[in-house]
Structure formats: C-alpha cells, structure tokens
Design a protein around this motif. Sequence first.
Motif, short mmCIF file in Angstrom:
data_model
loop_
_atom_site.label_atom_id
_atom_site.label_comp_id
_atom_site.label_asym_id
_atom_site.label_seq_id
_atom_site.Cartn_x
_atom_site.Cartn_y
_atom_site.Cartn_z
N THR A 227 12.07 -2.83 -9.44
CA THR A 227 12.62 -3.61 -8.51
C THR A 227 12.94 -5.11 -9.03
O THR A 227 13.90 -5.96 -8.98
CB THR A 227 10.55 -3.94 -9.06
OG1 THR A 227 9.90 -3.31 -7.84
CG2 THR A 227 9.47 -5.91 -8.17
N ASP A 305 10.19 -3.06 -1.32
CA ASP A 305 10.03 -2.48 -2.55
C ASP A 305 8.87 -1.94 -2.11
O ASP A 305 8.18 -1.39 -0.60
CB ASP A 305 9.15 -3.61 -3.23
CG ASP A 305 9.61 -2.56 -4.49
OD1 ASP A 305 9.84 -2.01 -4.81
OD2 ASP A 305 8.78 -3.64 -5.99
N GLU A 306 8.93 -0.62 -2.97
CA GLU A 306 7.84 0.91 -2.09
C GLU A 306 7.72 0.75 -0.64
O GLU A 306 6.80 0.88 0.37
CB GLU A 306 5.39 -0.23 -2.00
CG GLU A 306 5.65 -0.73 -3.40
CD GLU A 306 5.89 -0.10 -4.52
OE1 GLU A 306 5.83 0.89 -4.68
OE2 GLU A 306 6.34 -1.20 -6.31
#
Length: 511
Positions: A227, A305-306
């Motif tokens: 991140t 993200d994720e």
Amino acid sequence: MLARVFSCAVVGLEGVIVEVEVDYTNGLPGVTIVGLPDTAVQESRERVQTAVKNAGLHFPRHRIVVNLAPAAVRKEGPAYDLPIALGVIILAGHLPHEVVDNTLVVGELSLDGIVRHTRGLLPMAATARANGYKRMFVPEMDAGEAALIPGLEIIPVKSLADLYNHLSGRRLIEPYQPSSSDELEPLFIPTDFSEIKGQEHVKRALEVSAAGGHNVLMTGSPGSGKTLLARAMPGILPEMSIEESLDVTRIYSVADQLPPGTPLIRHRPFRAPHHTISHAGLVGGGNIPKPGEISLAHRGVLFLDEFPEFGTRVLEVMRQPMEDKVVTISRAKGSLTFSANFQLIAAMNPCPCGYYGDSLKPCTCAPAMVTKYQKRISGPLLDRIDIHIEVPRVDYEKLSSDRMGESSEAIRRRVQAARNIQRMRFSTQDSKHPIFCNADMRVGEIRKFCKLQDEGQSLMRAAMTQLNLSARAYHRILKLSRTIADMAGSEEIQSAHLAEALQYRPKIMMG
Ligand SMILES: Nc1ncnc2c1ncn2[C@@H]1O[C@H](COP(=O)(O)OP(=O)(O)OP(=O)(O)O)[C@@H](O)[C@H]1O
Ligand SMILES: [Mg+2]
C-alpha cells in the motif's frame, strides 16, 4: 413574437445544443415546460418566476410555454434556469431579441436571482465553439472552466439582475480573463520513495509502469509495503500534456468533481476506491449515467488495494474497459461512452492468512483455500496485467538502516524522459485517436514501433511456448519492452529489454 435563447445539455461527455423557445399561450398565468424535461427542469418554473421578480423586472401575467428542443435529448438538471429567465425577459419586451445572437446561456438560478454553479461547463464550451457561437454567459464561479476553450468570449454572470444590466447597457460585465498564474501547484504526496526501504525491484517495476502506463499487480505478505509503494506512485507519474489535462477535466466537469478554484486538472488522477464500492460506482452508471472511478482515473492511476476483495462480479466488468480504454453504459434510451484509459495498480495478499510463500511466517491456510482465494482474480483479468511483482517482507537490516533510497523526484525525472520519447514517437500519429504512451499502442503501432531483432525473436518464441502466452500477452510484452528500451534511451528493443519484460509475467499461472 417568440423569444429564442440557446443553451447546452451534456450527454455522456459531450455537449448538445439546446434551443429554448419561450412564447405566450392561452390559459391562466403561469409557466409550462415541454420537451422531455426532468423534475429539476420542471422546478425551474418557480425559480425563474421568483428570480425575474427579484431582479426588479415585471413577470408577464400570461400563460408562458417553454419548449426545449431537440425533444429527443434528455434534459436534466437546472442549467436551463438562466436561458429560460432570459427568454421570458426578452419575450416581455425588456430586452431586444438580438442580445442573445451567437450566444450560449447556461446557469442555475436561486430564488433571489443569484446564478449558481453548474456542472459540465467544459464540454459545453467546447460544443459552443464547435458550433460557431461567439459568446457564452456562464455562472461566475465556472468562468475559469469555460475559458479553457480558446476563442470564446466568456461572460461571468453573478446574478440575473447583473445579466439584465449588462445586456441593457446599464452596467457592463467584463469578459473573463484567465489569470496568468500558470504555476503548477505542488501535489501533496504522503510518502516519498526515498522513505521506503528495500524493495528495489518493486520500485523499478513501478517506475517502468509509470513510464509507459502499464498495469501492475503486487502480491506479498501483510506489512511488506504494498500500500505504501502504491500510494507513493503520484510522486513519480509523468506530467500531463494539455490535451490530456483537458480530457481529464472534461470527465471531472461532467461528474461535478472539479475541486473549487481548479478549473483545469493538471496532475494525473490517482483514484483508490475502497473494495466495498458498487458496480456503478466503479464503472459508472446510475439513472442519469455519471462517470465511475475507472473514468475518474482516466490518464492516471486506478489503485485497487486488497484486489480479491472487490469481488468477481465487480472485477469482471473492468475487462472490457481495460482493453478498449472506454466504458460503454447501456440504457433503455441508447448507450453512452465514457473514456476510461487508466493504469491499474492492484495489490493483494497471496492467500487469506496472507503468509503463503513468506520467508519467515508459515501460512496457515489449507491448499484449497489458497487456490480458491487466487481464483477470485480470473485468468482474463490477470492476462491484462503487464507487471506481476512479488513484494517480499523487508529484512531488519534494510528496514532499520539510515540509508535513504532514491527520491521520488529523481525517479520522476527518468519517467518523464521516457515519456517524452513516447510523446515524440506518437506525435505524428492519427490525431483523432491520439496515443500518449506505449500502453496506448494498438496493433498497427506495435507492428511499427516494437520490432524485435533475431535474438529477441527467438527469445520471444521460446517464451511463448514455455509461459503459455496468449496473443494479448504477446502484444503487451512487446509494449512493455518498448518502454524498457525507451528508459534505456535505446532506439531498438534489445533482448535484455525483452527479457526484463518477460520476467514480469507470472511464472506459474495461479490456481
Ligand atoms: N519497505 C518499507 N519501508 C519502510 N516502511 C515500511 C516498508 N514496508 C512496510 N513499512 C511500514 O509498514 C506499514 C505497513 O505497510 P503497508 O500498509 O504498505 O503494507 P501492505 O503490504 O499493504 O500490507 P497488507 O497486505 O496488510 O495490506 C507502513 O505504513 C510502513 O510504516
Ligand atoms: Mg495494504
């Protein structure tokens, strides 16, 4: 005699000229609006009546009919208040008909006659110019945006009364003059690359991706800095050309997301939607279709993200736009197209516990769980990602060392140099469908600019069979090699450049 004022609607990202006709008809005093107007336009009746009276003008005691043409174009929003009010004032004989010759009028009115912010001024101004209009009356706060289109006189209007005074010659409004402060406001970036320890190969991969606009997937255990690295990206992205800036600003103008006081978007967008985002939020949509995150990330970065958490359904809808660089939204009344030429940066853990393949911590997931998790990202989606990179944990020595890495600014300069080469290369190409970076190349350009020498050809042939590459992967690897060669300042794609590009392909297909 009927009064005619020209205004503008926005359909998708394009403006459409709307003719506002105002005339008397039989019936009780009041206003009727016809021509497919939505509720916001219907409410215009009340706003216009009050605003005209509050501007100190007499509102005719007749039945007034307002026709918005062409009838087939859906008119939404309150942008027609000002043209309707002006039409009524002309119809009532307060102003001569000629005052609106060659002029486009746009703006919402408040009850006291103040002209309010209206979205979509940039595409409207572009349409005005393309249709030969000379002048535009716009809300004062949106004048900077409309003035981005050269060759139009932009009159910033504060209130209906001011506009009346201007047109009747009592008190003239000065045309808008763009301020000369051309300084680019520095962008606030939370992390500089120099503060991120280790991960040199990931930084290199991100630099390559920024230089050519390629997609990236980072995989690694929790806390390894994925991140952090992605969030540092805006610091190394190349500048936007003026065409790119206008292209991006048009989308923000239509989505009504232009930051106040920023008529032109100069920095590449960086969008990081949360994984709970809806389908329409990501790709665009809604009752009156608005651009989604993939369009707001146009010419910039879309950071997911994720990645697996976004869910298969949401991710699969990105397949078409990732290939076509536009998204088409179908509605009962025809379809709309929004630009969506973004660079995808995705990050994920390799498994639900996060530690599959970690050098220290054992993974606690059952093998079937790992496979299931990785399967959430489909093969076709993975195939569209040019750079697959592992982000391993940073060891203590590196993490605790005081040695600073290279600064974002130093990296950005190299990225910019590589992008300048691309800009030169594509400057002579088809101007209707411009290409700004290597990732934008279509098959024709790939053939022209990504020629491999003999050695490269045999390397590619071997890789195609060993890595089971698709035709798409083949083209994507060529484009990526082109970027790596540009970064090395090399005219030719050498086998070392191709080898690096190949190394960014997933070694084993997941699952
Ligand atoms: N390479 C690094 N250099 C300096 N600090 C780091 C590095 N990697 C991680 N950190 C520290 O760890 C924190 C967490 O990193 P980050 O959120 O980027 O991890 P992640 O890989 O995204 O993890 P997750 O998989 O859990 O999302 C950072 O805010 C930073 O303080
Ligand atoms: Mg993270």
